[in-house]
Design a protein around this motif. Structure first.
Motif, PDB file in Angstrom:
ATOM      1  N   TRP A   1      20.577  52.233 -19.665  1.00 18.61           N
ATOM      2  CA  TRP A   1      20.794  51.595 -18.319  1.00 18.61           C
ATOM      3  C   TRP A   1      21.074  50.231 -19.505  1.00 18.61           C
ATOM      4  O   TRP A   1      21.757  49.243 -18.603  1.00 18.61           O
ATOM      5  N   HIS A   2      20.470  49.887 -20.274  1.00 16.91           N
ATOM      6  CA  HIS A   2      20.537  48.818 -20.741  1.00 16.91           C
ATOM      7  C   HIS A   2      21.201  48.985 -22.520  1.00 16.91           C
ATOM      8  O   HIS A   2      20.333  49.957 -23.181  1.00 16.91           O
TER       9      HIS A   2
ATOM     10  N   LEU B   1      23.870  48.457 -14.051  1.00 17.71           N
ATOM     11  CA  LEU B   1      22.797  48.347 -12.464  1.00 17.71           C
ATOM     12  C   LEU B   1      23.603  49.500 -11.047  1.00 17.71           C
ATOM     13  O   LEU B   1      24.680  49.847 -10.806  1.00 17.71           O
ATOM     14  N   HIS B   2      22.511  49.149 -10.271  1.00 18.45           N
ATOM     15  CA  HIS B   2      22.975  51.212  -9.345  1.00 18.45           C
ATOM     16  C   HIS B   2      22.917  48.979  -8.415  1.00 18.45           C
ATOM     17  O   HIS B   2      21.572  49.366  -7.524  1.00 18.45           O
TER      18      HIS B   2
ATOM     19  N   LEU C   1      14.919  53.107 -11.996  1.00 24.89           N
ATOM     20  CA  LEU C   1      16.044  53.460 -12.075  1.00 24.89           C
ATOM     21  C   LEU C   1      16.688  54.224 -11.086  1.00 24.89           C
ATOM     22  O   LEU C   1      15.844  55.317 -10.532  1.00 24.89           O
ATOM     23  N   HIS C   2      17.819  54.435 -11.125  1.00 30.74           N
ATOM     24  CA  HIS C   2      18.847  55.395 -10.768  1.00 30.74           C
ATOM     25  C   HIS C   2      19.277  56.075 -11.669  1.00 30.74           C
ATOM     26  O   HIS C   2      20.735  55.529 -11.802  1.00 30.74           O
ATOM     27  N   GLY C   3      19.667  57.354 -11.713  1.00 34.90           N
ATOM     28  CA  GLY C   3      19.685  57.643 -12.777  1.00 34.90           C
ATOM     29  C   GLY C   3      20.359  57.033 -14.232  1.00 34.90           C
ATOM     30  O   GLY C   3      19.144  56.763 -14.940  1.00 34.90           O
TER      31      GLY C   3
ATOM     32  N   ILE D   1      18.911  47.874  -7.978  1.00 32.85           N
ATOM     33  CA  ILE D   1      18.992  46.621  -7.601  1.00 32.85           C
ATOM     34  C   ILE D   1      19.137  46.666  -5.996  1.00 32.85           C
ATOM     35  O   ILE D   1      20.159  46.735  -5.857  1.00 32.85           O
ATOM     36  N   LYS D   2      18.191  45.741  -5.107  1.00 32.93           N
ATOM     37  CA  LYS D   2      18.419  45.394  -4.148  1.00 32.93           C
ATOM     38  C   LYS D   2      18.473  44.121  -3.975  1.00 32.93           C
ATOM     39  O   LYS D   2      18.069  43.561  -4.677  1.00 32.93           O
ATOM     40  N   LEU D   3      19.836  43.708  -3.079  1.00 37.52           N
ATOM     41  CA  LEU D   3      20.492  41.878  -3.137  1.00 37.52           C
ATOM     42  C   LEU D   3      20.767  41.447  -1.410  1.00 37.52           C
ATOM     43  O   LEU D   3      20.921  42.196  -0.552  1.00 37.52           O
TER      44      LEU D   3
END
Length: 96
Positions: A4-5, A16-17, A30-32, A37-39
């Motif tokens: 993811w990075h 990002l998801h 982590l999502h896969g 991130i919730k916004l």
């Protein structure tokens, strides 16, 4: 290294998801192969993207101009680059 990075020549690239419309902005985990991130911003007229860039700039302790949305303008899956940050992305994960 995590999927993811990535870091190269002083630039951190994040996959990002993003889930807009949450009560408050937070890193969920982590999502896969992406960081979830919730916004706390609605997905209307670019508000969620603007809120995401501000949130990332704050997390990585850089100015807003050092954060750029590279891919995913209209998608939940986004790629963001950050210049000039000394923050290790792994430290952002919850319960680490």
């Amino acid at each position: 290294m995590a999927d993811w990075h990535r870091q190269h020549d002083g630039i951190i690239t994040l996959t990002l998801h993003v889930q807009p419309g949450a009560k408050h902005s937070e890193i969920v985990g982590l999502h896969g192969d992406a960081l979830k991130i919730k916004l706390a911003a609605p997905p209307v007229e670019g508000r969620a993207n603007a809120a995401l860039l501000r949130f990332i700039a704050e997390l990585f302790r850089v100015s807003l101009r050092d954060v750029e949305l590279k891919q995913g303008d209209q998608s939940r899956r986004k790629v963001v680059s950050i210049s000039g940050s000394a923050v290790n992305p792994e430290t952002l994960l919850p319960n680490k």
